[in-house]
Design a protein around this motif. Structure first.
Motif, PDB file in Angstrom:
ATOM      1  N   ALA A  48       0.279  -0.950   0.144  1.00  0.00           N
ATOM      2  CA  ALA A  48      -0.307  -0.088  -0.323  1.00  0.00           C
ATOM      3  C   ALA A  48       0.995   1.024   0.032  1.00  0.00           C
ATOM      4  O   ALA A  48       0.503   2.467  -0.194  1.00  0.00           O
ATOM      5  CB  ALA A  48      -0.744  -0.273   1.259  1.00  0.00           C
ATOM      6  N   ALA A  49       2.563   1.202  -0.276  1.00  0.00           N
ATOM      7  CA  ALA A  49       2.904   1.651   0.129  1.00  0.00           C
ATOM      8  C   ALA A  49       2.649   2.885  -0.902  1.00  0.00           C
ATOM      9  O   ALA A  49       3.216   4.656  -0.844  1.00  0.00           O
ATOM     10  CB  ALA A  49       4.595   2.073   0.673  1.00  0.00           C
ATOM     11  N   GLU A  57      -3.196  -7.222  -5.924  1.00  0.00           N
ATOM     12  CA  GLU A  57      -2.275  -7.330  -4.547  1.00  0.00           C
ATOM     13  C   GLU A  57      -2.692  -7.264  -3.382  1.00  0.00           C
ATOM     14  O   GLU A  57      -1.602  -8.168  -2.828  1.00  0.00           O
ATOM     15  CB  GLU A  57      -1.736  -5.203  -5.079  1.00  0.00           C
ATOM     16  CG  GLU A  57      -1.017  -5.072  -5.722  1.00  0.00           C
ATOM     17  CD  GLU A  57      -0.668  -3.593  -5.461  1.00  0.00           C
ATOM     18  OE1 GLU A  57      -0.210  -2.651  -4.422  1.00  0.00           O
ATOM     19  OE2 GLU A  57       0.287  -3.031  -6.395  1.00  0.00           O
ATOM     20  N   ILE A  58      -3.686  -6.915  -3.138  1.00  0.00           N
ATOM     21  CA  ILE A  58      -3.692  -7.930  -1.761  1.00  0.00           C
ATOM     22  C   ILE A  58      -4.073  -9.818  -2.234  1.00  0.00           C
ATOM     23  O   ILE A  58      -3.304 -10.377  -0.814  1.00  0.00           O
ATOM     24  CB  ILE A  58      -5.482  -7.522  -1.337  1.00  0.00           C
ATOM     25  CG1 ILE A  58      -5.700  -6.180  -0.909  1.00  0.00           C
ATOM     26  CG2 ILE A  58      -5.533  -7.861  -0.139  1.00  0.00           C
ATOM     27  CD1 ILE A  58      -6.782  -5.485  -0.330  1.00  0.00           C
ATOM     28  N   ALA A  59      -4.045 -10.142  -3.193  1.00  0.00           N
ATOM     29  CA  ALA A  59      -4.730 -11.984  -3.430  1.00  0.00           C
ATOM     30  C   ALA A  59      -3.383 -11.980  -3.293  1.00  0.00           C
ATOM     31  O   ALA A  59      -2.797 -13.502  -2.562  1.00  0.00           O
ATOM     32  CB  ALA A  59      -5.281 -12.013  -4.263  1.00  0.00           C
ATOM     33  N   GLY A  78     -14.655   4.648   2.388  1.00  0.00           N
ATOM     34  CA  GLY A  78     -13.482   6.395   1.622  1.00  0.00           C
ATOM     35  C   GLY A  78     -11.656   5.389   1.095  1.00  0.00           C
ATOM     36  O   GLY A  78     -12.223   4.094   0.599  1.00  0.00           O
ATOM     37  N   GLU A  79     -10.949   5.711   1.728  1.00  0.00           N
ATOM     38  CA  GLU A  79      -9.475   5.562   1.384  1.00  0.00           C
ATOM     39  C   GLU A  79      -9.182   4.273   2.246  1.00  0.00           C
ATOM     40  O   GLU A  79      -7.818   3.678   1.808  1.00  0.00           O
ATOM     41  CB  GLU A  79      -8.368   6.718   1.520  1.00  0.00           C
ATOM     42  CG  GLU A  79      -9.403   7.731   0.275  1.00  0.00           C
ATOM     43  CD  GLU A  79      -8.086   8.708   0.180  1.00  0.00           C
ATOM     44  OE1 GLU A  79      -6.512   8.042   0.064  1.00  0.00           O
ATOM     45  OE2 GLU A  79      -8.480   9.419  -0.904  1.00  0.00           O
ATOM     46  N   SER A  80     -10.079   4.098   3.387  1.00  0.00           N
ATOM     47  CA  SER A  80      -9.908   2.927   4.023  1.00  0.00           C
ATOM     48  C   SER A  80     -10.078   1.511   3.515  1.00  0.00           C
ATOM     49  O   SER A  80     -10.635   1.386   2.503  1.00  0.00           O
ATOM     50  CB  SER A  80     -10.204   3.293   5.846  1.00  0.00           C
ATOM     51  OG  SER A  80      -9.731   1.580   6.380  1.00  0.00           O
ATOM     52  N   VAL A  81      -8.610   0.411   3.600  1.00  0.00           N
ATOM     53  CA  VAL A  81      -9.514  -0.920   3.133  1.00  0.00           C
ATOM     54  C   VAL A  81      -9.139  -1.628   4.200  1.00  0.00           C
ATOM     55  O   VAL A  81      -8.250  -2.073   4.275  1.00  0.00           O
ATOM     56  CB  VAL A  81      -8.056  -1.415   2.325  1.00  0.00           C
ATOM     57  CG1 VAL A  81      -8.624  -2.817   1.495  1.00  0.00           C
ATOM     58  CG2 VAL A  81      -8.179  -0.417   0.424  1.00  0.00           C
ATOM     59  N   THR A  82     -10.083  -3.139   4.040  1.00  0.00           N
ATOM     60  CA  THR A  82     -10.027  -4.011   5.549  1.00  0.00           C
ATOM     61  C   THR A  82     -10.209  -5.079   4.562  1.00  0.00           C
ATOM     62  O   THR A  82     -10.943  -5.336   4.017  1.00  0.00           O
ATOM     63  CB  THR A  82     -11.486  -4.215   6.062  1.00  0.00           C
ATOM     64  OG1 THR A  82     -10.845  -2.118   7.046  1.00  0.00           O
ATOM     65  CG2 THR A  82     -10.996  -5.109   7.002  1.00  0.00           C
ATOM     66  N   ALA A  83      -9.061  -6.100   4.636  1.00  0.00           N
ATOM     67  CA  ALA A  83      -8.941  -7.461   4.010  1.00  0.00           C
ATOM     68  C   ALA A  83      -8.715  -8.270   5.214  1.00  0.00           C
ATOM     69  O   ALA A  83      -8.256  -8.498   5.952  1.00  0.00           O
ATOM     70  CB  ALA A  83      -7.290  -7.606   3.235  1.00  0.00           C
TER      71      ALA A  83
END
Length: 153
Positions: A48-49, A57-59, A78-83
């Motif tokens: 996420a940098a 990319e998460i997968a 929003g801009e927050s991602v929860t995996a």
């Protein structure tokens, strides 16, 4: 008589050691699972940098490892991602009659906040196993004490 007493103490010590081995293995497996989760948290922060975190990319960060599913779901607010991912912890192999290793799976939610003036901040929390089985993360759950933010390095 002394030799018999020492032999009895030795046999008793070995017996206790063998009886407590499963608990020691379980602790080692849980430690390995937590270390895996922390390592994946760091890799997710690196992914996420650049400011974006697509599902592909998460997968790649969470590959499946039988019997764990790996990447389960992603939620964006929003801009927050929860995996959410199901991870595998593995203990040391034991060889008595058959070689076996103790395995345990755990369900974790990784929340990635967008990079502000530094690196992206990634936090981790353990979820009930049912969350991974259902394929969703209970986002209404309040932050727990085991959340560990990953700040700038």
């Amino acid at each position: 008589m002394t030799i018999l007493g020492l032999l009895l103490v030795a046999v008793g010590g070995v017996w206790i050691w063998l009886e407590t081995q499963p608990a020691r293995d379980e602790a080692q497996v849980r430690k390995n699972l937590r270390e895996n989760a922390e390592g994946l948290r760091d890799r997710l922060g690196e992914a996420a940098a650049d400011g974006s975190l697509p599902d592909t990319e998460i997968a790649q960060v969470f590959p499946p490892s039988k019997p764990a599913k790996g990447f389960v779901s992603v939620t964006r607010q929003g801009e927050s991602v929860t995996a959410v991912a199901e991870l595998l912890g593995q203990g040391p192999p034991r060889a008595f009659i058959f070689v076996s290793a103790r395995l345990v799976t755990g369900c974790y939610a990784f929340q990635v906040l967008p990079p502000g003036f530094g690196a992206a901040r990634t936090s981790i929390r353990e979820l009930p196993q049912e969350a991974c089985a259902a394929g969703v993360a209970p986002l209404t759950e309040p932050d727990r004490q085991d959340q560990q933010p990953d700040g700038p390095k």
